[in-house]
Design a protein around this motif. Structure first.
Motif, PDB file in Angstrom:
ATOM      1  N   ASP A 122     -10.330 -54.543 -16.322  1.00 49.98           N
ATOM      2  CA  ASP A 122      -9.222 -53.869 -17.000  1.00 49.98           C
ATOM      3  C   ASP A 122      -8.509 -54.829 -17.967  1.00 49.98           C
ATOM      4  OD1 ASP A 122      -9.898 -51.647 -15.550  1.00 49.98           O
ATOM      5  OD2 ASP A 122      -8.489 -52.110 -13.942  1.00 49.98           O
ATOM      6  N   GLN A 123      -7.254 -54.503 -18.206  1.00 48.55           N
ATOM      7  CA  GLN A 123      -6.479 -55.340 -19.121  1.00 48.55           C
ATOM      8  C   GLN A 123      -5.454 -56.123 -18.303  1.00 48.55           C
ATOM      9  OE1 GLN A 123      -9.002 -53.831 -21.198  1.00 48.55           O
ATOM     10  NE2 GLN A 123      -7.820 -52.169 -20.274  1.00 48.55           N
ATOM     11  N   GLN A 124      -5.542 -57.399 -18.337  1.00 47.73           N
ATOM     12  CA  GLN A 124      -4.639 -58.198 -17.513  1.00 47.73           C
ATOM     13  C   GLN A 124      -3.930 -59.260 -18.348  1.00 47.73           C
ATOM     14  OE1 GLN A 124      -7.112 -59.595 -14.252  1.00 47.73           O
ATOM     15  NE2 GLN A 124      -6.150 -58.031 -12.966  1.00 47.73           N
ATOM     16  N   VAL A 125      -2.710 -59.530 -17.923  1.00 50.70           N
ATOM     17  CA  VAL A 125      -1.904 -60.558 -18.588  1.00 50.70           C
ATOM     18  C   VAL A 125      -1.407 -61.527 -17.515  1.00 50.70           C
ATOM     19  CG1 VAL A 125       0.126 -61.005 -19.995  1.00 50.70           C
ATOM     20  CG2 VAL A 125      -1.179 -58.901 -20.354  1.00 50.70           C
TER      21      VAL A 125
ATOM     22  N   ASP B 292      -1.043 -56.088 -14.598  1.00 50.19           N
ATOM     23  CA  ASP B 292      -2.265 -55.303 -14.809  1.00 50.19           C
ATOM     24  C   ASP B 292      -1.914 -54.047 -15.598  1.00 50.19           C
ATOM     25  OD1 ASP B 292      -4.677 -54.014 -14.701  1.00 50.19           O
ATOM     26  OD2 ASP B 292      -5.076 -54.640 -12.629  1.00 50.19           O
ATOM     27  N   LEU B 293      -2.448 -53.966 -16.786  1.00 56.17           N
ATOM     28  CA  LEU B 293      -2.143 -52.804 -17.630  1.00 56.17           C
ATOM     29  C   LEU B 293      -2.981 -51.579 -17.263  1.00 56.17           C
ATOM     30  CD1 LEU B 293      -1.777 -54.737 -20.971  1.00 56.17           C
ATOM     31  CD2 LEU B 293      -0.094 -53.098 -20.145  1.00 56.17           C
ATOM     32  N   GLY B 294      -3.993 -51.780 -16.426  1.00 55.45           N
ATOM     33  CA  GLY B 294      -4.850 -50.655 -16.046  1.00 55.45           C
ATOM     34  C   GLY B 294      -5.779 -50.281 -17.199  1.00 55.45           C
ATOM     35  N   GLN B 302       0.508 -47.331 -23.100  1.00 56.99           N
ATOM     36  CA  GLN B 302       0.462 -47.671 -21.675  1.00 56.99           C
ATOM     37  C   GLN B 302       1.532 -48.708 -21.362  1.00 56.99           C
ATOM     38  OE1 GLN B 302      -1.371 -46.393 -19.226  1.00 56.99           O
ATOM     39  NE2 GLN B 302      -0.768 -47.844 -17.634  1.00 56.99           N
ATOM     40  N   THR B 303       2.451 -48.345 -20.468  1.00 54.58           N
ATOM     41  CA  THR B 303       3.438 -49.312 -19.975  1.00 54.58           C
ATOM     42  C   THR B 303       2.946 -49.812 -18.623  1.00 54.58           C
ATOM     43  OG1 THR B 303       5.241 -48.154 -21.092  1.00 54.58           O
ATOM     44  CG2 THR B 303       5.846 -49.673 -19.330  1.00 54.58           C
ATOM     45  N   ALA B 304       2.860 -51.102 -18.468  1.00 53.80           N
ATOM     46  CA  ALA B 304       2.373 -51.657 -17.202  1.00 53.80           C
ATOM     47  C   ALA B 304       3.236 -51.158 -16.055  1.00 53.80           C
ATOM     48  CB  ALA B 304       2.393 -53.179 -17.259  1.00 53.80           C
ATOM     49  N   PRO B 305       2.646 -50.729 -14.950  1.00 53.93           N
ATOM     50  CA  PRO B 305       3.421 -50.208 -13.814  1.00 53.93           C
ATOM     51  C   PRO B 305       4.440 -51.215 -13.288  1.00 53.93           C
ATOM     52  CG  PRO B 305       1.056 -49.860 -13.496  1.00 53.93           C
ATOM     53  CD  PRO B 305       1.198 -50.739 -14.690  1.00 53.93           C
ATOM     54  N   ASN B 306       4.077 -52.475 -13.360  1.00 58.05           N
ATOM     55  CA  ASN B 306       5.004 -53.511 -12.902  1.00 58.05           C
ATOM     56  C   ASN B 306       5.680 -54.194 -14.085  1.00 58.05           C
ATOM     57  OD1 ASN B 306       4.710 -53.280 -10.122  1.00 58.05           O
ATOM     58  ND2 ASN B 306       2.832 -54.516 -10.141  1.00 58.05           N
ATOM     59  N   ARG B 307       6.890 -54.619 -13.840  1.00 58.90           N
ATOM     60  CA  ARG B 307       7.619 -55.395 -14.841  1.00 58.90           C
ATOM     61  C   ARG B 307       7.515 -56.884 -14.525  1.00 58.90           C
ATOM     62  NH1 ARG B 307      13.375 -52.083 -15.209  1.00 58.90           N
ATOM     63  NH2 ARG B 307      12.648 -50.466 -16.620  1.00 58.90           N
ATOM     64  N   LYS B 420       3.850 -53.476 -22.785  1.00 58.53           N
ATOM     65  CA  LYS B 420       3.308 -52.215 -23.310  1.00 58.53           C
ATOM     66  C   LYS B 420       2.109 -52.503 -24.212  1.00 58.53           C
ATOM     67  CE  LYS B 420       7.828 -49.883 -23.251  1.00 58.53           C
ATOM     68  NZ  LYS B 420       7.532 -48.637 -22.521  1.00 58.53           N
ATOM     69  N   ALA B 421       1.163 -51.570 -24.198  1.00 60.20           N
ATOM     70  CA  ALA B 421      -0.029 -51.735 -25.045  1.00 60.20           C
ATOM     71  C   ALA B 421      -0.533 -50.372 -25.494  1.00 60.20           C
ATOM     72  CB  ALA B 421      -1.128 -52.474 -24.287  1.00 60.20           C
ATOM     73  N   LEU B 422      -1.217 -50.397 -26.606  1.00 65.47           N
ATOM     74  CA  LEU B 422      -1.801 -49.170 -27.167  1.00 65.47           C
ATOM     75  C   LEU B 422      -3.162 -49.532 -27.746  1.00 65.47           C
ATOM     76  CD1 LEU B 422      -1.470 -46.161 -28.278  1.00 65.47           C
ATOM     77  CD2 LEU B 422      -0.690 -47.251 -30.398  1.00 65.47           C
TER      78      LEU B 422
END
Lengths: 291, 444
Positions: A122-125, B292-294, B302-307, B420-422
């Motif tokens: 997936d996409q991870q930071v 994890d942006l999923g 997409q806003t990551a579920p966690n901050r 956030k990502a798109l």
């Protein structure tokens, strides 16, 4: 009496975050893990520059200087370590080489190498925390001196221009730090002296009013008042106000002169003039009536 | 001696009466004269009786300078029922008791000493539950930031019922070196010999408040916050205080503690990262920290579920700045080449290169001081999916400063950030990653 308590937050604490060390000097950097699990820590040399708009140090990432070059400026007794929960480690930091126009320091990166943390799915930071410990070399170089300007304005509370009719004068001190890599720690005083340089009316201490530091390209202004408590006959004539400002061990002097006409004399002259005027008017009135 | 004085006194009165009688006979009748004479006799006759010493010397003692006086007039009672006529050993009646170079202070008046004051509290790093009355909400860390004061401290002096105008001298002794400092009226410390003008202060001046009647105290919140300035970081100090209430009545210093009363901290920065959802204001998570942006779906933000939650603390009086930077200035494809650029844009209306990625600050709070502020509008965005861009050079995201009423120090500062990502059709398929660095720099 003072019950020692741990900081409220967890995470990592570094001390000192700011220190005065001369070239080739060293200091102990204490890194504390306040958390409940071990953390990995990496230390890197770093450069900082002062903001031109506000007292602020900015971490720079120079494309011209590689990390290996930076490491020649600051070195560490150990650059990677693992901190157990609730434990501290002390790293000796040595300041080896100056970079003109910049501040050197240590960058403490928590969980520095995250490549292995990401699983490629997936996409991870990966998120890292960094804390800066900045070295400030306070000693002024010859080239710094012309960049530092100290001013003194003397304005009588009761007077005309530079002529003081009273016994108090307002003083305005201004210090401009025109350097880019020196943080000035000011202290100073203003003396009232006679023509032969003898202290005649005490001194105004500036140190308390100059509380704090003056960052590069910043200035500081201090207003104060000094009172001449000598007998009025000693206040007649010139009084010199000598400002002595000490900045990082260097002394800067500014001098201003004020001509004093004590209010007692000014009042006396005013009374005599008044008597003459009133007397003249009365004599004219009487003369008019006689006619 | 006594008989002679008495005879001399009444002799004078008798002569006066004769003179008055002789003068008056030519004017008044005999009866009137009797009344006048009696009146004068009563008024002239003293209502008080002087006690006279029989002997000033004896075989056992010798009083060289008795200095008997009327007590300076201070002995008259408010009711008028009595008067103190004599007092012995009054130092002010003996010109030899004081001079420009010495003062003789023995005897009863000098024995009226001020009460030895006490130190109520001396603190640099306490949290809630401080021994000090002011401040009392968050202790010294609430005044100096976390982990405590590095060049200042708070003490409170207990007046021990000394009068409101009693002056106090505070002495600090550095542990290890033994250097003695005295608190000055500007609340810095100095090794110079203390003087009344430079070092002695009232309770109001030291504590910043004195609620007693007659103190005339104008509360000073600066001194209530911290009232010892210019201390050396990382140094342990002992604190003592003495009282001066009028001349000749200075007490000894209060007792020296067995252990130092406080130790100053060092200039410090603390940073903690937690990963939790929007309800995680109190969450504490352990490293390693990964957002994890999923799975990113094309054209859906997409806003990551966690901050990302940051705990930021400092005792820097000028403040701190937290910068953020990243490795790729975007989300980088893990296999092959491809990037979703991090752009300063509203992801609901993307512009520039395909897709987008960035940060948006969500919450900010602190227990005391600060407050935690956004750095401009770098990451403080209006739109729900508007983000600030990440670059490889650090950009300010949060700060404390001393502008206006702001405090540079901060106690339990906490802020959160949304990631956030798109992705759009033009972006390559695959897995993306990035590394974000939050860098905290103090401005001491």
């Amino acid at each position: 009496m003072d019950t020692k308590r741990l900081p409220n937050s967890t995470g990592v604490t570094i001390t000192p975050a700011f220190t005065n060390v001369a070239l080739n000097g060293s200091y102990d950097l204490v890194i504390t893990n306040n958390g409940k699990s071990p953390v990995k820590v990496r230390l890197d040399a770093a450069l900082f520059t002062a903001s031109k708009s506000e007292p602020q140090l900015i971490l720079i990432k120079s494309t011209d200087v590689t990390q290996s070059e930076l490491n020649k400026r600051v070195s560490f007794s150990q650059s990677e370590l693992t901190l157990e929960a609730g434990k501290s480690e002390t790293v000796k930091v040595t300041y080896k080489q100056q970079t003109s126009g910049f501040f050197s320091g240590a960058l403490v990166t928590v969980n520095g190498d995250l490549i292995t943390q990401l699983n490629g799915k997936d996409q991870q930071v990966g998120i890292n925390g960094q804390l800066a410990s900045v070295i400030v070399e306070t000693k002024l170089q010859i080239g710094d001196i012309p960049k530092i300007i100290t001013r003194l304005q003397v304005q009588p509370v009761l007077g005309i221009g530079d002529v003081n009719l009273g016994s108090e004068v307002n003083l305005m001190t201004e210090i401009l730090n025109g350097t880019e890599d020196k943080i000035l720690t000011p202290s100073g005083r203003i003396l009232g002296v006679s023509n032969n340089g003898q202290l005649v009316i005490g001194q105004q201490t500036l140190t308390d009013k100059l509380d704090g530091k003056i960052y590069p390209l910043q200035s500081k202004e201090v207003n104060s008042t000094i009172s001449d408590t000598r007998p009025f006959w000693q206040r007649i004539g010139n009084t010199q106000y000598l400002q002595e400002v000490q900045l990082n061990g260097e002394k800067f002097y500014t001098q201003r002169t004020v001509f004093n006409i004590p209010w007692e004399i000014a009042l006396g002259v005013l009374v005599i003039v008044g008597i003459i005027v009133v007397g003249t008017l009365l004599s004219k009135v009487f003369n008019q009536r006689r006619k | 001696m006594y008989v002679w004085h008495l005879a001399k006194y009444y002799g004078v009165i008798f002569v006066k009466l004769i003179v008055v009688t002789m003068i008056s006979r030519k004017i008044f009748s005999t009866i009137s004269l009797v009344v006048i004479v009696l009146f004068l006799a009563v008024t002239i006759t003293p209502l008080t009786v002087f006690a006279q010493a029989q002997e000033l010397t004896s075989t056992n003692f010798k009083i060289l300078d008795p200095n008997i006086d009327s007590g300076g007039g201070a002995g008259d009672s408010a009711s008028g029922d009595y008067s103190l006529l004599t007092s012995l050993a009054n130092p002010t009646s003996d010109s030899r008791a004081t001079s420009g170079s010495y003062a003789y202070t023995s005897g009863f008046p000098a024995g009226i000493m001020a009460n030895v004051p006490k130190i109520i509290c001396a603190e640099t790093d306490t949290i809630a539950g401080s021994n000090c009355t002011y401040p009392n909400a968050n202790g010294a860390q609430g005044e100096c930031g976390t982990p405590g004061c590095y060049d200042r401290a708070k003490i409170e002096v207990d007046h021990q019922n000394n009068p409101v105008d009693t002056l106090y001298l505070v002495k600090l002794t550095a542990d290890v070196t033994g250097t003695e400092y005295y608190l000055t009226t500007s609340h810095t410390i100095d090794t110079a010999t203390p003087t009344v003008a430079n070092n002695y202060m009232t309770i109001c001046d030291i504590n910043g408040i004195d609620g007693r009647t007659g103190s005339g105290c104008t509360p000073n919140t600066d001194w209530q916050s911290t009232n010892l300035r210019g201390l050396v970081p990382g140094t342990a100090y002992f604190v003592q205080v003495r009282a001066l209430s009028g001349n000749f009545t200075e007490t000894n210093f209060s007792d020296l503690s067995a252990l130092p009363d406080f130790t100053t901290e060092y200039p410090s920065l603390s940073l903690d990262i937690d990963i939790a959802d929007s309800s995680g204001s109190a969450a504490e998570t352990n490293p390693e920290y990964v957002i994890d942006l999923g799975v990113l779906v094309s054209d859906i933000v997409q806003t990551a579920p966690n901050r990302i939650w940051l705990d930021m603390n400092t005792n820097s009086q000028t403040g701190m700045t937290t910068y953020v930077s990243d490795t790729y200035a975007g989300l980088n494809l893990t296999t092959g080449s491809g990037i979703i650029d991090s752009e300063d844009e509203d992801l609901d209306a993307p512009s520039g290169s395909p897709g987008g990625y960035g940060l948006k600050t969500a919450t900010k709070s602190q227990t005391a001081l600060g407050p935690i502020l956004d750095v401009g509008t770098n990451f403080q965005k209006v739109g729900a999916n508007e983000v600030g861009n990440l670059t490889t050079s650090p950009k300010g995201i949060f700060q404390t400063n001393t502008a206006g009423a702001n405090q540079g120090m901060v106690n339990n500062g906490r802020a959160s950030i949304d990631v956030k990502a798109l992705v759009q059709a033009a972006n390559k398929a695959g897995n993306y990653q990035d590394f974000i660095y939050f860098t905290m720099v103090g401005t001491f």
